[in-house]
Design an enzyme around this catalytic site. Structure first.
Site, PDB file in Angstrom:
ATOM      1  N   CYS A 330     -36.709 -28.245 -23.635  1.00 34.13           N
ATOM      2  CA  CYS A 330     -36.248 -28.362 -25.019  1.00 34.13           C
ATOM      3  C   CYS A 330     -37.174 -29.296 -25.814  1.00 34.13           C
ATOM      4  O   CYS A 330     -38.324 -28.953 -26.058  1.00 34.13           O
ATOM      5  CB  CYS A 330     -34.802 -28.820 -25.050  1.00 34.13           C
ATOM      6  SG  CYS A 330     -33.931 -28.417 -26.579  1.00 34.13           S
ATOM      7  N   HIS A 427     -31.584 -25.106 -20.849  1.00 35.67           N
ATOM      8  CA  HIS A 427     -31.036 -26.195 -20.066  1.00 35.67           C
ATOM      9  C   HIS A 427     -30.191 -25.635 -18.919  1.00 35.67           C
ATOM     10  O   HIS A 427     -29.670 -24.520 -19.005  1.00 35.67           O
ATOM     11  CB  HIS A 427     -30.120 -27.074 -20.927  1.00 35.67           C
ATOM     12  CG  HIS A 427     -30.826 -27.879 -21.959  1.00 35.67           C
ATOM     13  ND1 HIS A 427     -31.456 -29.065 -21.673  1.00 35.67           N
ATOM     14  CD2 HIS A 427     -30.967 -27.683 -23.290  1.00 35.67           C
ATOM     15  CE1 HIS A 427     -31.959 -29.570 -22.795  1.00 35.67           C
ATOM     16  NE2 HIS A 427     -31.690 -28.741 -23.788  1.00 35.67           N
TER      17      HIS A 427
END
Length: 483
Positions: A330, A427
């Site tokens: 991310c 994630h």
């Protein structure tokens, strides 16, 4: 008839989140239908919910303890710090505003209707709702407009159990002092107390418990010994992930100033043969690390500047020259690219900044946040990976041609030509056992297989048994009020 009880702390980090999860699992094992609830949380470690929003990671663990999917109503107000004085305010899973602390203090009372609305929905059809407070009700200077502790308890007419932390010392003062400073109406809501994190023979504190009970007239619910396996459960605070073992594989993780969604680290920390070393500011990235993970960030551009200020950019270059591996997730993925473009000023004043340059990709910040549960495929092995996305920005460039994931039929992520530097937006990858084993094996040091999900479930069961042994749960349930 649904009943509810609220667990508040005489200070921060007394173990409220863990106690709620353990009590919830114990009550489920007793045959009750249980749901967790936290009116307001402050954390950048968020979970994406099945109904398309985000809540604090601790409430996602508590939902798991209850056998439920996480829902936005379990944590209707989530504060995600972006600076030292301001935070993004998430209400019922969606962005509400970005406010300075002083401005939020003036507006928080307006959120009580939404909080009570979520509470009523969560309570429907349940035997018991276990509510977690935030911080401490002893902060009476924050009582006006409170929605997190006594303000909520009073509005919902829910009894409170107050928990003190003996590990940090002064637990009698914590509990008796809270009793002393609370106004009469709030004090009357507290029905019982417990002391958490005791190390050694709990009988040595019998007189201490009697002193607290005599000075407060609250019910004694027990002294809870230190639960040594707590580290096996997903952590809400990154410092709770600090490695407790050495291993064949050493993973270094720079602690970014606004680190976010670092639950990626929990399965790695729990895996036998793997050590996860959280690198605090002021420490260099270790030269013997096999893998450096740059985690998510709530403020990518600011954290990139801090990364350089720590000298970690130089350490990372040396790590790569030595043949080390790097994974950016991310915000960490965005930092590894050539440039971050924020012409719209999403993260601050409009800017274009150079990234670390280890991936040939560029990120353009966009105002829309992507929130999604995702099922990806790990291309080298074809294994499925269940995870989630929670980010602003779009990333593209030549190194995306070496994507190592497929998501919704499209390539996801990027890799350097030699494959040693990788990045992606997904994630939760490492919770997938087969992916985790394959990824670690590619580092050249395979480790034994480990069933992470089963490990979490077993630890929740052990925590429930721990509380059944050391906490008077019968008395706690008797104190719970009908709603």
């Amino acid at each position: 008839m649904t009943k509810a009880i609220m667990i508040q702390g005489a200070g921060s980090n007394v173990g409220k989140s863990m106690l709620v999860a353990g009590i919830a699992r114990a009550c489920v094992k007793r045959g009750l239908s249980v749901a967790p609830f936290k009116p307001q949380n402050m954390s950048n470690n968020a979970a994406v919910t099945a109904d398309g929003g985000e809540i604090g990671r601790a409430q996602a663990l508590q939902a798991l303890a209850c056998g439920l999917a996480p829902l936005v109503d379990m944590n209707p107000v989530l504060l995600k710090p972006e600076t030292d004085t301001g935070a993004q305010v998430i209400v019922q899973g969606k962005r509400f505003a970005t406010l300075r602390a002083r401005d939020y203090g003036k507006q928080k009372a307006q959120l009580m209707p939404a909080v009570l609305d979520s509470f009523r929905r969560i309570a429907q059809g349940r035997d018991l709702v276990i509510i977690e407070g935030a911080g401490s009700p002893a902060e009476v200077n924050l009582r006006a407009g409170d929605i997190a502790n006594m303000g909520f308890a009073a509005a919902a007419n829910v009894p409170v159990v107050l928990v003190g932390d003996i590990d940090r010392g002064g637990v009698i003062a914590q509990l008796v002092g809270t009793h002393a400073v609370l106004p009469d109406d709030d004090r009357a809501l507290i029905k019982g107390f417990a002391v958490n994190k005791f190390r050694g023979d709990t009988s040595l504190f019998t007189d201490g418990m009697a002193t607290i009970a005599a000075r407060t007239d609250w019910a004694d619910l027990g002294v809870i010994p230190w639960f040594g396996d707590a580290w096996r459960l997903p952590a809400e605070d990154v410092m709770d992930i600090a490695s407790r073992k050495s291993g064949a594989i050493k993973i270094a993780v720079p602690r970014l100033n606004r680190i976010a969604n670092f639950d990626d680290l929990d399965p790695l920390s729990a895996t036998p043969g793997v050590s996860v070393d959280i690198i605090n500011p002021g420490r260099p990235l270790p030269g013997d690390a096999d893998l450096v993970i740059i985690p998510g960030s709530k403020s990518t551009i600011a954290d990139l500047a801090d990364f350089r200020a720590q000298g970690w950019d130089i350490d990372l270059q040396a790590h790569i020259r030595r043949g080390g591996h790097v994974l950016g997730i991310c915000g960490g993925y965005q930092m590894l690219g050539r440039q971050i473009i924020d012409d719209d000023g999403i993260e601050g004043p409009p800017s274009r900044v150079n990234g670390l340059g280890h991936l040939d990709v560029t990120t353009v910040m966009k105002p829309q946040k992507r929130l999604a549960l995702s099922r990806a495929t790990y291309l080298p092995t074809g294994d499925a990976v269940d995870g989630y996305e929670i980010h602003i920005g779009e990333t593209d460039g030549p190194d995306c041609a070496q994507a190592f994931l497929s998501l919704d039929g499209r390539p996801e992520g990027a890799a350097s030509p030699d494959g040693r530097v990788k990045g992606c937006y997904v994630h939760g990858l490492f919770a997938a056992d087969r992916f985790r084993a394959a990824f670690l094996a590619a580092l050249g040091k395979p480790v034994a297989a480990y069933d992470y999900g089963r490990g979490v479930e077993q630890t929740l069961d052990a925590l429930a048994a721990h509380l059944e042994t050391h906490m008077d749960l019968d008395r706690l349930l008797a104190l719970a009020g009908k709603i």
